[in-house]
Design a protein around this motif. Sequence first.
Motif, PDB file in Angstrom:
ATOM      1  N   GLY A 292       4.647  -8.807  -7.435  1.00 52.06           N
ATOM      2  CA  GLY A 292       3.443  -9.515  -7.013  1.00 52.06           C
ATOM      3  C   GLY A 292       2.670  -8.932  -5.854  1.00 52.06           C
ATOM      4  N   TRP A 293       2.583  -7.604  -5.737  1.00 53.62           N
ATOM      5  CA  TRP A 293       1.647  -7.049  -4.770  1.00 53.62           C
ATOM      6  C   TRP A 293       0.245  -7.454  -5.195  1.00 53.62           C
ATOM      7  N   GLN A 294      -0.653  -7.571  -4.242  1.00 51.30           N
ATOM      8  CA  GLN A 294      -1.997  -8.020  -4.562  1.00 51.30           C
ATOM      9  C   GLN A 294      -3.040  -7.002  -4.116  1.00 51.30           C
ATOM     10  N   SER A 295      -4.216  -7.100  -4.720  1.00 48.53           N
ATOM     11  CA  SER A 295      -5.326  -6.255  -4.289  1.00 48.53           C
ATOM     12  C   SER A 295      -5.774  -6.712  -2.909  1.00 48.53           C
ATOM     13  N   LEU A 296      -6.004  -5.747  -2.035  1.00 50.68           N
ATOM     14  CA  LEU A 296      -6.377  -6.065  -0.662  1.00 50.68           C
ATOM     15  C   LEU A 296      -7.874  -5.869  -0.457  1.00 50.68           C
ATOM     16  N   THR A 297      -8.451  -6.725   0.352  1.00 53.11           N
ATOM     17  CA  THR A 297      -9.834  -6.503   0.768  1.00 53.11           C
ATOM     18  C   THR A 297      -9.836  -5.346   1.770  1.00 53.11           C
ATOM     19  N   PRO A 298     -10.982  -4.696   1.984  1.00 57.23           N
ATOM     20  CA  PRO A 298     -11.042  -3.615   2.982  1.00 57.23           C
ATOM     21  C   PRO A 298     -10.551  -4.056   4.359  1.00 57.23           C
ATOM     22  N   ILE A 299     -10.872  -5.299   4.730  1.00 57.57           N
ATOM     23  CA  ILE A 299     -10.438  -5.796   6.048  1.00 57.57           C
ATOM     24  C   ILE A 299      -8.918  -5.936   6.083  1.00 57.57           C
ATOM     25  N   GLN A 300      -8.319  -6.501   5.025  1.00 58.40           N
ATOM     26  CA  GLN A 300      -6.862  -6.647   4.975  1.00 58.40           C
ATOM     27  C   GLN A 300      -6.172  -5.286   5.037  1.00 58.40           C
ATOM     28  N   ALA A 301      -6.671  -4.319   4.254  1.00 56.29           N
ATOM     29  CA  ALA A 301      -6.077  -2.980   4.243  1.00 56.29           C
ATOM     30  C   ALA A 301      -6.164  -2.340   5.626  1.00 56.29           C
ATOM     31  N   THR A 302      -7.311  -2.493   6.272  1.00 52.90           N
ATOM     32  CA  THR A 302      -7.488  -1.920   7.615  1.00 52.90           C
ATOM     33  C   THR A 302      -6.517  -2.547   8.613  1.00 52.90           C
ATOM     34  N   LEU A 303      -6.382  -3.875   8.547  1.00 54.57           N
ATOM     35  CA  LEU A 303      -5.477  -4.573   9.466  1.00 54.57           C
ATOM     36  C   LEU A 303      -4.030  -4.130   9.265  1.00 54.57           C
ATOM     37  N   LEU A 304      -3.610  -3.968   8.006  1.00 48.73           N
ATOM     38  CA  LEU A 304      -2.225  -3.581   7.739  1.00 48.73           C
ATOM     39  C   LEU A 304      -1.967  -2.118   8.110  1.00 48.73           C
ATOM     40  N   ILE A 305      -2.954  -1.266   7.921  1.00 49.14           N
ATOM     41  CA  ILE A 305      -2.808   0.132   8.365  1.00 49.14           C
ATOM     42  C   ILE A 305      -2.699   0.179   9.885  1.00 49.14           C
ATOM     43  N   LEU A 306      -3.552  -0.611  10.566  1.00 46.71           N
ATOM     44  CA  LEU A 306      -3.465  -0.694  12.033  1.00 46.71           C
ATOM     45  C   LEU A 306      -2.102  -1.214  12.478  1.00 46.71           C
ATOM     46  N   ALA A 307      -1.567  -2.194  11.735  1.00 44.06           N
ATOM     47  CA  ALA A 307      -0.241  -2.732  12.059  1.00 44.06           C
ATOM     48  C   ALA A 307       0.804  -1.632  11.986  1.00 44.06           C
ATOM     49  N   GLY A 308       0.713  -0.778  10.955  1.00 38.57           N
ATOM     50  CA  GLY A 308       1.657   0.334  10.832  1.00 38.57           C
ATOM     51  C   GLY A 308       1.549   1.307  11.992  1.00 38.57           C
ATOM     52  N   PHE A 309       0.322   1.688  12.351  1.00 37.97           N
ATOM     53  CA  PHE A 309       0.128   2.603  13.480  1.00 37.97           C
ATOM     54  C   PHE A 309       0.645   1.983  14.774  1.00 37.97           C
ATOM     55  N   CYS A 310       0.381   0.683  14.965  1.00 34.70           N
ATOM     56  CA  CYS A 310       0.892  -0.008  16.160  1.00 34.70           C
ATOM     57  C   CYS A 310       2.414   0.000  16.183  1.00 34.70           C
ATOM     58  N   GLY A 311       3.030  -0.204  15.006  1.00 36.58           N
ATOM     59  CA  GLY A 311       4.488  -0.183  14.942  1.00 36.58           C
ATOM     60  C   GLY A 311       5.058   1.154  15.373  1.00 36.58           C
ATOM     61  N   GLY A 312       4.464   2.250  14.890  1.00 36.83           N
ATOM     62  CA  GLY A 312       4.936   3.584  15.278  1.00 36.83           C
ATOM     63  C   GLY A 312       4.694   3.877  16.741  1.00 36.83           C
TER      64      GLY A 312
END
Length: 321
Positions: A220-240
Motif C-alpha cells: 500500500g505505498w501511495q502516490s505522493l504530492t510534490p509537497i509530500q515528496a519534498t518533505l520526506l526527502i528533507l526528512a531523510g537529509f535531516c536524518g543523515g
Amino acid sequence: MTSGAGAQAETTGGHGTLRGIVLKIVSVAVFVGMQTCIKAAGDVPAGQIVFFRSFFAIFPIIVFLTLKGHLATAFVTKRPFNHVARGVVGVGAMGLGFFALTRLPLPEAITLNYAQPLLVVVFSSVFLGETIRVYRWSAVAIGLIGVLVISWPELTLLNSDEGLDDQEVLGVMAALAAAAISAVAMLLVRNLVQTEKTATIVLWFSSTASVLSLLTLPFGWQSLTPIQATLLILAGFCGGLGQILMTAAYRHAEASVVAPFEYTSMILGVVVGYFVFGDVTSPGTLVGGVIVVAAGIFIIWRERQLGLERTRTRKAALPQG
C-alpha cells in the motif's frame, strides 16, 4: 572514528566540551526538524516513510565521509550478518515510531520515545546479564511511571468499544512498541561498536533499512504530492545530517555531559507542535515528561559515577613506581 588518544584530546578543555554540547543541541533540533517534516507530510504508509528517511540519509553521510577521506573503507566489515540483524530490528522500531508520529501530537510522540533508554537498562539486565543496582532500578521504575502518566488517557480507552478504532490509542501503542524494539536495537549497536566504526554502522543501517523498506511496497505505498515528496526527502537529509552532528558531539565531549541535552527535544517538540500543528500539550504529557526526563538524567549521572569508580579501581590496581 578518532583514536583513543585523539578522542581524549578532544574531550579535554572547556572549548571542546562546549562545542560538543552545541553540536548535540543542533543535532536534536535537526532530528525534531526531521520528525516535523514526517508529520507535516500527512498520512503516508510507515514503510514508505522509512524508505525516504533511510535512503536520502545516505547522501549527506557519503558527502561527509568523502570530505573526511573515509568513504573507501566505510562499508568494509567482517560482521555483515550482525549489521543486517541490527537493520531488521531498527526498521521495525523506525516504522512503528513513524506510525505513532503521524497519529499523535508531536510533543507526545517525542516524549514517549524517552522510554527507550529506560528499557535499555532493563534489557541489559535481562539479556546481557549486566548488574543493575537499586539506584538505576529505582530510576527506571520512576521513569516508567512517567511514561504511564503520559499514556494513561489513551490506554484507558482500550476498555471501551472505540479504543482500537481511536488513532491516538494506536499511536501510543505503536510508540511504546517502538521504544521497546529500539532498546533491543541499541543493545545490538553496543555489540557492534566494539569492533566496527561509527561510519560503518550508520551506512550499513541506512542501506539495509532502504532495502527492507522496499519490501513493504506491495502493502500500500501511495502516490505522493510534490509537497509530500519534498518533505520526506528533507526528512531523510535531516536524518543523515543529524546523525553526523550527533556523532561529532560525542567526539568533542564525554557522553555523560552531552547525553542529557537529548531532552531539549521535549521543549522543541512543545514549541514546534504548538506553532506548526496547533498541538496544545496536555498537563499529563508535561508532568509525565518531566518525570521521565528526571529519571533519564539520573541514569546518565549514575553511569558517569560508576565509570569514574571503575577508572579509579583500574588505576589503583596498576603497579606503582
